[in-house]
Design an enzyme around this catalytic site. Structure first.
Site, PDB file in Angstrom:
ATOM      1  N   SER A 138      15.400  17.129  65.380  1.00 23.63           N
ATOM      2  CA  SER A 138      13.992  16.776  65.178  1.00 23.63           C
ATOM      3  C   SER A 138      13.151  17.934  65.685  1.00 23.63           C
ATOM      4  O   SER A 138      13.249  18.303  66.856  1.00 23.63           O
ATOM      5  CB  SER A 138      13.667  15.483  65.930  1.00 23.63           C
ATOM      6  OG  SER A 138      12.314  15.166  65.735  1.00 23.63           O
ATOM      7  N   CYS A 196       8.802  15.665  64.628  1.00 17.43           N
ATOM      8  CA  CYS A 196       8.083  14.634  65.394  1.00 17.43           C
ATOM      9  C   CYS A 196       6.903  15.213  66.175  1.00 17.43           C
ATOM     10  O   CYS A 196       6.265  14.518  66.944  1.00 17.43           O
ATOM     11  CB  CYS A 196       9.027  13.887  66.319  1.00 17.43           C
ATOM     12  SG  CYS A 196       9.765  14.934  67.583  1.00 17.43           S
ATOM     13  N   LYS A 211     -23.248  20.635  38.248  1.00 16.48           N
ATOM     14  CA  LYS A 211     -24.285  20.031  37.409  1.00 16.48           C
ATOM     15  C   LYS A 211     -24.390  20.759  36.064  1.00 16.48           C
ATOM     16  O   LYS A 211     -24.405  20.145  35.006  1.00 16.48           O
ATOM     17  CB  LYS A 211     -25.623  20.077  38.154  1.00 16.48           C
ATOM     18  CG  LYS A 211     -26.696  19.227  37.500  1.00 16.48           C
ATOM     19  CD  LYS A 211     -28.051  19.379  38.184  1.00 16.48           C
ATOM     20  CE  LYS A 211     -28.020  19.081  39.644  1.00 16.48           C
ATOM     21  NZ  LYS A 211     -28.774  17.932  40.057  1.00 16.48           N
ATOM     22  N   ARG A 220     -21.424  13.137  36.945  1.00 11.24           N
ATOM     23  CA  ARG A 220     -20.432  13.783  37.815  1.00 11.24           C
ATOM     24  C   ARG A 220     -19.472  12.705  38.303  1.00 11.24           C
ATOM     25  O   ARG A 220     -19.798  11.506  38.266  1.00 11.24           O
ATOM     26  CB  ARG A 220     -21.096  14.461  39.006  1.00 11.24           C
ATOM     27  CG  ARG A 220     -21.885  13.515  39.858  1.00 11.24           C
ATOM     28  CD  ARG A 220     -22.588  14.232  40.983  1.00 11.24           C
ATOM     29  NE  ARG A 220     -23.465  13.302  41.682  1.00 11.24           N
ATOM     30  CZ  ARG A 220     -24.352  13.638  42.587  1.00 11.24           C
ATOM     31  NH1 ARG A 220     -24.504  14.880  42.925  1.00 11.24           N
ATOM     32  NH2 ARG A 220     -25.095  12.737  43.174  1.00 11.24           N
ATOM     33  N   ARG A 223      13.883   9.691  73.105  1.00 14.04           N
ATOM     34  CA  ARG A 223      14.037  11.002  73.714  1.00 14.04           C
ATOM     35  C   ARG A 223      14.175  10.844  75.219  1.00 14.04           C
ATOM     36  O   ARG A 223      13.359  10.161  75.860  1.00 14.04           O
ATOM     37  CB  ARG A 223      12.824  11.875  73.390  1.00 14.04           C
ATOM     38  CG  ARG A 223      13.006  13.269  73.962  1.00 14.04           C
ATOM     39  CD  ARG A 223      11.826  14.139  73.707  1.00 14.04           C
ATOM     40  NE  ARG A 223      10.676  13.712  74.469  1.00 14.04           N
ATOM     41  CZ  ARG A 223       9.479  14.255  74.329  1.00 14.04           C
ATOM     42  NH1 ARG A 223       9.274  15.187  73.418  1.00 14.04           N
ATOM     43  NH2 ARG A 223       8.479  13.846  75.080  1.00 14.04           N
ATOM     44  N   ASP A 269       5.796  22.082  70.843  1.00 12.10           N
ATOM     45  CA  ASP A 269       6.366  23.117  71.698  1.00 12.10           C
ATOM     46  C   ASP A 269       6.798  24.331  70.890  1.00 12.10           C
ATOM     47  O   ASP A 269       6.656  25.461  71.338  1.00 12.10           O
ATOM     48  CB  ASP A 269       7.556  22.562  72.504  1.00 12.10           C
ATOM     49  CG  ASP A 269       7.079  21.855  73.755  1.00 12.10           C
ATOM     50  OD1 ASP A 269       6.254  22.448  74.479  1.00 12.10           O
ATOM     51  OD2 ASP A 269       7.495  20.709  73.997  1.00 12.10           O
ATOM     52  N   MET A 298     -29.292  20.632  48.516  1.00 13.40           N
ATOM     53  CA  MET A 298     -30.017  21.728  47.894  1.00 13.40           C
ATOM     54  C   MET A 298     -31.320  21.183  47.310  1.00 13.40           C
ATOM     55  O   MET A 298     -31.599  20.010  47.403  1.00 13.40           O
ATOM     56  CB  MET A 298     -29.148  22.331  46.793  1.00 13.40           C
ATOM     57  CG  MET A 298     -27.785  22.697  47.279  1.00 13.40           C
ATOM     58  SD  MET A 298     -27.795  24.122  48.362  1.00 13.40           S
ATOM     59  CE  MET A 298     -28.102  25.367  47.156  1.00 13.40           C
ATOM     60  N   HIS A 302     -30.473   8.696  50.059  1.00 15.57           N
ATOM     61  CA  HIS A 302     -29.770   9.791  50.744  1.00 15.57           C
ATOM     62  C   HIS A 302     -28.810   9.248  51.801  1.00 15.57           C
ATOM     63  O   HIS A 302     -27.645   9.629  51.867  1.00 15.57           O
ATOM     64  CB  HIS A 302     -30.812  10.722  51.379  1.00 15.57           C
ATOM     65  CG  HIS A 302     -30.214  11.855  52.138  1.00 15.57           C
ATOM     66  ND1 HIS A 302     -30.029  11.814  53.499  1.00 15.57           N
ATOM     67  CD2 HIS A 302     -29.714  13.034  51.717  1.00 15.57           C
ATOM     68  CE1 HIS A 302     -29.457  12.943  53.877  1.00 15.57           C
ATOM     69  NE2 HIS A 302     -29.267  13.712  52.821  1.00 15.57           N
ATOM     70  N   GLY A 305     -28.230  16.048  48.060  1.00 13.24           N
ATOM     71  CA  GLY A 305     -29.380  16.190  48.945  1.00 13.24           C
ATOM     72  C   GLY A 305     -29.398  17.470  49.742  1.00 13.24           C
ATOM     73  O   GLY A 305     -30.332  17.724  50.486  1.00 13.24           O
ATOM     74  N   ARG A 327     -33.392  23.110  39.196  1.00 14.48           N
ATOM     75  CA  ARG A 327     -32.507  22.354  40.096  1.00 14.48           C
ATOM     76  C   ARG A 327     -31.301  23.174  40.480  1.00 14.48           C
ATOM     77  O   ARG A 327     -30.737  23.900  39.663  1.00 14.48           O
ATOM     78  CB  ARG A 327     -31.999  21.093  39.399  1.00 14.48           C
ATOM     79  CG  ARG A 327     -33.084  20.204  38.936  1.00 14.48           C
ATOM     80  CD  ARG A 327     -32.506  19.071  38.121  1.00 14.48           C
ATOM     81  NE  ARG A 327     -33.179  17.861  38.504  1.00 14.48           N
ATOM     82  CZ  ARG A 327     -32.611  16.686  38.614  1.00 14.48           C
ATOM     83  NH1 ARG A 327     -31.327  16.547  38.380  1.00 14.48           N
ATOM     84  NH2 ARG A 327     -33.297  15.642  38.973  1.00 14.48           N
ATOM     85  N   TYR A 367      12.736  13.465  57.122  1.00 16.12           N
ATOM     86  CA  TYR A 367      11.666  12.558  57.544  1.00 16.12           C
ATOM     87  C   TYR A 367      10.582  13.293  58.332  1.00 16.12           C
ATOM     88  O   TYR A 367      10.822  14.374  58.874  1.00 16.12           O
ATOM     89  CB  TYR A 367      12.217  11.394  58.379  1.00 16.12           C
ATOM     90  CG  TYR A 367      12.745  11.777  59.753  1.00 16.12           C
ATOM     91  CD1 TYR A 367      11.894  11.814  60.863  1.00 16.12           C
ATOM     92  CD2 TYR A 367      14.084  12.100  59.941  1.00 16.12           C
ATOM     93  CE1 TYR A 367      12.371  12.163  62.117  1.00 16.12           C
ATOM     94  CE2 TYR A 367      14.577  12.451  61.185  1.00 16.12           C
ATOM     95  CZ  TYR A 367      13.707  12.478  62.273  1.00 16.12           C
ATOM     96  OH  TYR A 367      14.172  12.830  63.511  1.00 16.12           O
TER      97      TYR A 367
HETATM   98  C1  PEP Z   1       6.874  18.532  70.467  1.00  8.57           C
HETATM   99  O1  PEP Z   1       6.992  19.407  71.310  1.00  8.57           O
HETATM  100  O2  PEP Z   1       6.500  18.738  69.301  1.00  8.57           O
HETATM  101  C2  PEP Z   1       7.153  17.134  70.832  1.00  8.57           C
HETATM  102  C3  PEP Z   1       7.168  16.193  69.915  1.00  8.57           C
HETATM  103  O3  PEP Z   1       7.328  16.855  72.142  1.00  8.57           O
HETATM  104  P1  PEP Z   1       6.149  16.750  73.210  1.00  8.57           P
HETATM  105  O4  PEP Z   1       4.876  16.801  72.428  1.00  8.57           O
HETATM  106  O5  PEP Z   1       6.356  15.476  73.915  1.00  8.57           O
HETATM  107  O6  PEP Z   1       6.395  17.954  74.027  1.00  8.57           O
HETATM  108 MG    MG Z   2       8.088  18.973  73.126  1.00  5.87          MG
END
Ligand code: PEP
Ligand code: MG
Length: 877
Positions: free
Chosen positions: A760, A827, A22, A335, A614, A765, A103, A452, A101, A92, A847
């Protein structure tokens, strides 16, 4: 000590950390020549110093404030506490990041029993006493902690007794009486008379603002928005201008664009003859800003011009507070406006089209939370068709939700632990914050679009309908009457924050993110990002959802999930408990058609995009029955005794199943399982190919830690696929790759990469095994680790930079050194986390793969990472 107080003329918008949002923006407006009531800002550093001085104002600060007050008095030609020419000020808070809201604010400070009389003589009596009663009320609440309702009761009683419709209709002589009553309440509640020393008032108020930084609701808000506790708040002391000086005065809040849908129009509300708090707190229902055009045409035009100027200057949609004092327009705040996700998208796209920002900047303006909001549910049309409309209020924040109604924040918070809850209030206040966080939606009977409830709900991305005047809420009996209906606590309502409609009973919802502006923004994102976004999907429906959100392939299909259906699980159990490989093959042959059909459906949906399958991963005992009843039924299926079966189940149990007989270890001990899966994939792919559907099957082996595991299984699978293709006289594209989820796999990635077409990272894990934290049990201690700042973040949510990421980096280097063509992705759950995506983008992954509802976030985060990278390269040049 550094300077602790700054005049508005000395600051600018870049000084937020010191002057608060402010203060910095007030200073910026002064620099731009906008009419702002003069004042000064006590810095956030002063607030922190206040805390290091054991919560005491200290001499150098007091001296600096007094010096600046004198400067302000000279500038205004008025003096605090003077009877000839009294100066009144507002005090203020102003945190670095706006905390609406959260303060506290005190207006009209500088009034006492004598000054009010002087003011009454010089100006007018009604205005003077209206200001004084407001000051006593706010000062009592904010500075002394006296609850508001003590004062509100008096106002309501007098209005009811004398028939005054609104506060502004109360005449001067009554206001005098009210002031007397307020002072009696103050004495009763605090044990002291209302302070008459105006300097004492000022310093008490400054301290109250400092203290409010650490009140409960501010802390909750900070936790929710991940704002650091150490920032502190600034305090702004500003000469008062009065919107309650009769019908040529007023006050309001306006947005440069519509904060609900982002359309380009002046949006906001105002009240004639009122002070700022009346609008924000929803005490009176304000008029739409469009009416100001007729009410006060000159001021409307001036406001419009200023709003446009400020928007261009800040290159973003603004939220502006203004006051008109006897015809003269002042701005009290500007703001960057809080807005719904829908509005954020529209504003970002429109600002690009208007030439104010570029596409890259537009993409950086959106956050993952906002994307989540876009995925907000809406009521399904079929469900709506039969719904009973109960009432309509203001569509304050989009999203549809059903839940049981509760009338207080505490009750709502408690109930929300078990069920979906809607918080129903006349109006919300900052004390309700926890109830608002835990509720699915918020419904109020009073207050406008800037109340608010509306502002906070929009910030949280929570559905809200406010100002629903048909509701007669009775908090004492915990009921709400709406026309002929009397609803009790726990009854179910459905509310739609996008339309303002309130329905009886529960309705079904669906989600939609097909907003045209959003689609356009996402095409910009897709053009910028080199990182591909895949989806984790185990069936055709999830695959379709993922593609609908723009996924370019499937990065993980967990085949074990295909085994859990009622009719399959029996066969799976029989297969696991088979005594010989021949017996096992019988059951596997029964399972194969199910798998084949699932894969076929998915190939059809994917139409040649990558489908990464998988092979079976989790410990086998996860499939086995645990309940007595299930065990008995399985014994009957198998034709063995209960005792014999229990003995066999016991022999399969492992002490540490996550590090046990799972992943590729299964494929090695029971190759027939992986063979069945490979056959199912091949036959499904060939069927799709026969129908002319292109296929790209990527077969992924889990939990690899030794190169020979990969050699053995790759050979097994490849031979099977080739045989199937040979027999069919038809080919399909396939590749075989490895998951990288064991530290040893990272350390020996070069040995694996010569055999793998792709890697991947299974970072669930990999995180588990790098830290040695069980991914299923870590929550038991992670909370303490985070509280004690031993860990900066939950490593299962955001990739650990110094450990797991280093392993990934090493693996990538090693892999690419022997196989430059290898495709590398992720993944694990981190694939949908924006912070982790940025880290993956910096690592040069090809990816990320994430769950369907994270795909949009991942697409945006991937683009943002790239933009930041490019900007950094440009800066480093
Ligand atoms: C992982 O381990 O990141 C994975 C994608 O396999 P899961 O979660 O099925 O063990
Ligand atoms: Mg795994």
């Amino acid at each position: 000590m550094a300077k602790l107080v700054y005049r508005f003329q000395e600051g600018n918008k870049e000084m937020k950390h010191l002057l608060g949002g402010k203060g910095a923006n007030l200073a910026e407006m002064v620099g731009l020549g906008v009419r702002v009531p003069p004042g000064f800002t006590i810095t956030t550093e002063a607030c922190n110093a206040y805390y290091t001085h054991d919560g005491q104002l200290f001499d150098s600060l007091i001296a600096e404030v007094k010096e600046h007050l004198q400067g302000l008095e000279e500038e205004m030609g008025k003096v605090l506490g003077s009877l000839e020419n009294p100066l009144l000020v507002s005090v203020r808070s102003g945190a670095v990041f706006s905390m609406p809201g959260m303060m506290d604010t005190v207006l009209n400070l500088g009034l006492n029993d004598q000054v009010v009389e002087a003011l009454a003589q010089q100006q007018d009596e009604k205005f003077a006493f209206d200001s004084y009663r407001r000051f006593i009320q706010m000062f009592s609440d904010v500075v002394m902690g006296v609850e508001k309702f003590h004062f509100e009761q008096v106002l309501s009683r007098i209005k009811a007794e004398k028939g005054y419709p609104e506060d502004k209709d109360i005449p001067a002589h009554e206001l005098r009486q009210i002031v007397q009553e307020f002072k009696v309440i103050f004495l009763a509640q605090t044990g002291r008379t209302f302070p008459q020393d105006v300097e004492e008032q000022l310093f008490l108020a400054i301290e109250a603002v400092f203290r409010s930084w650490n009140n409960n609701r501010a802390k909750v808000y900070r936790r929710l928005h991940q704002i650091s506790d150490s920032l502190g708040t600034a305090v702004n002391i500003q000469a008062m201008v009065f919107g309650n000086r009769g019908d040529e005065s007023g006050t309001g809040v306006c947005f440069s664009r519509n904060p609900v849908d982002g359309s380009r129009e002046l949006f906001g509300e105002y009240l004639i003859n009122a002070q700022g708090e009346d609008v924000v707190a929803g005490i009176r229902t304000p008029k739409s800003i469009a009416n100001l055009k007729e009410d006060k045409p000159a001021q409307y035009q001036e406001l419009l011009g200023l709003v446009e100027e400020l928007e261009r200057h800040y290159q973003d949609m603004q939220d502006i507070e203004f006051t008109i004092e006897e015809g003269k327009l002042y701005l009290l705040q500007t703001r960057n406006a809080k807005r719904t996700a829908k509005a954020a998208v529209r504003v970002a796209v429109d600002l690009v089209k208007e030439g104010i920002i570029d596409k890259q900047e537009a993409l950086l303006r959106l956050s993952a939370q906002e994307i989540n909001q876009l995925l907000h549910p809406q009521f399904r049309p079929d469900s709506l068709a039969g719904a009973e409309l109960l009432a309509t209020g203001l569509a304050a924040s989009p999203g549809a939700a059903s839940g049981k109604i509760y009338f207080t924040a505490e009750e709502a918070t408690k109930a929300a632990k078990q069920e979906k809850v809607i918080l129903v209030r006349e109006e919300t206040s900052p004390e309700d914050i926890e109830g608002m966080v835990s509720a699915q939606a918020i419904l109020t009977s009073r207050g406008g679009m800037t109340s608010h409830a509306a502002v906070v709900a929009r910030g949280m991305g929570k559905s809200c309908v406010c100002g629903c005047q048909a509701l007669q809420i009775d908090e004492t009996t915990k009921t709400v009457r709406v026309g002929p209906h009397l609803l009790h606590e726990g009854d179910v309502l459905s509310i739609d924050g996008a339309t303002g409609k309130v329905y009886l009973g529960a309705l079904e919802t669906s989600q939609d993110s097909h907003d045209e502006h959003f689609q356009e923004l996402m095409t910009w994102a897709d053009r910028i990002r080199p990182l591909k976004v895949y989806v984790n999907a185990d069936n055709a429906a999830d695959a379709k959802t993922g593609l609908g959100f723009g996924a370019e392939g499937i990065g993980l299909c967990r085949t074990e999930h295909m085994f859990f259906e009622e009719e399959r699980i029996r066969t799976v159990r029989q297969m696991i408990l088979a005594k010989s490989s021949e017996e096992r093959s019988v059951y596997l042959d029964r399972l194969e058609p199910f798998q084949r059909d699932d894969f076929y459906q998915m190939f059809k949906v994917m139409e040649g995009r990558h489908l990464t399958i998988r092979l079976l991963d989790p410990p086998l005992h996860e499939f086995l029955p645990k309940e007595e009843e299930q065990i008995a039924s399985l014994a009957a299926d198998l034709g063995v005794s209960l005792v014999a079966l229990k003995r066999q189940l016991h022999s399969l149990a492992e002490f540490n199943p996550m590090m046990g007989h799972r992943g590729c270890r299964l494929g090695i001990t029971y190759p027939e399982i992986y063979l069945m899966q490979a056959r199912a994939i091949a036959r499904a792919a060939l069927k799709a190919r026969k129908e002319g559907t292109p296929v790209q099957a990527d077969i992924m082996i889990p939990l690899v830690g030794i190169d020979k595991e990969l050699t053995y299984l790759k050979n097994l699978i490849q031979t099977c696929l080739e045989e199937e293709m040979e027999q069919a006289g038809l080919r399909f594209d396939y590749s075989i790759g490895s998951m990288i989820e064991i530290p040893r796999a990272c350390l020996t990635a070069d040995q694996l990469a010569t055999q793998a077409a792709f890697f991947s990272f299974g970072t669930n894990d990999l995180t588990q095994m790098t830290y040695g934290y069980s991914r299923d049990d870590a929550s038991k201690f992670l909370e303490s680790y985070l509280d004690k700042q031993i860990l900066p973040q939950d490593p299962f949510v955001s990739l650990d930079e110094s450990g797991v990421l280093e392993l990934m980096k090493l693996a990538i280097e090693k892999a690419r050194s022997v196989n430059p063509e290898i495709a590398i992705g992720i993944c694990g759950e981190h694939g949908g986390d924006p912070v982790s995506i940025e880290r993956c983008s910096d690592l040069g992954l090809d990816y990320v793969s994430c769950s369907p509802y994270r795909v949009l976030i991942a697409r945006l985060a991937a683009a943002q990472s790239q933009i930041k990278k490019e900007r950094q390269i440009w800066l480093d040049k």
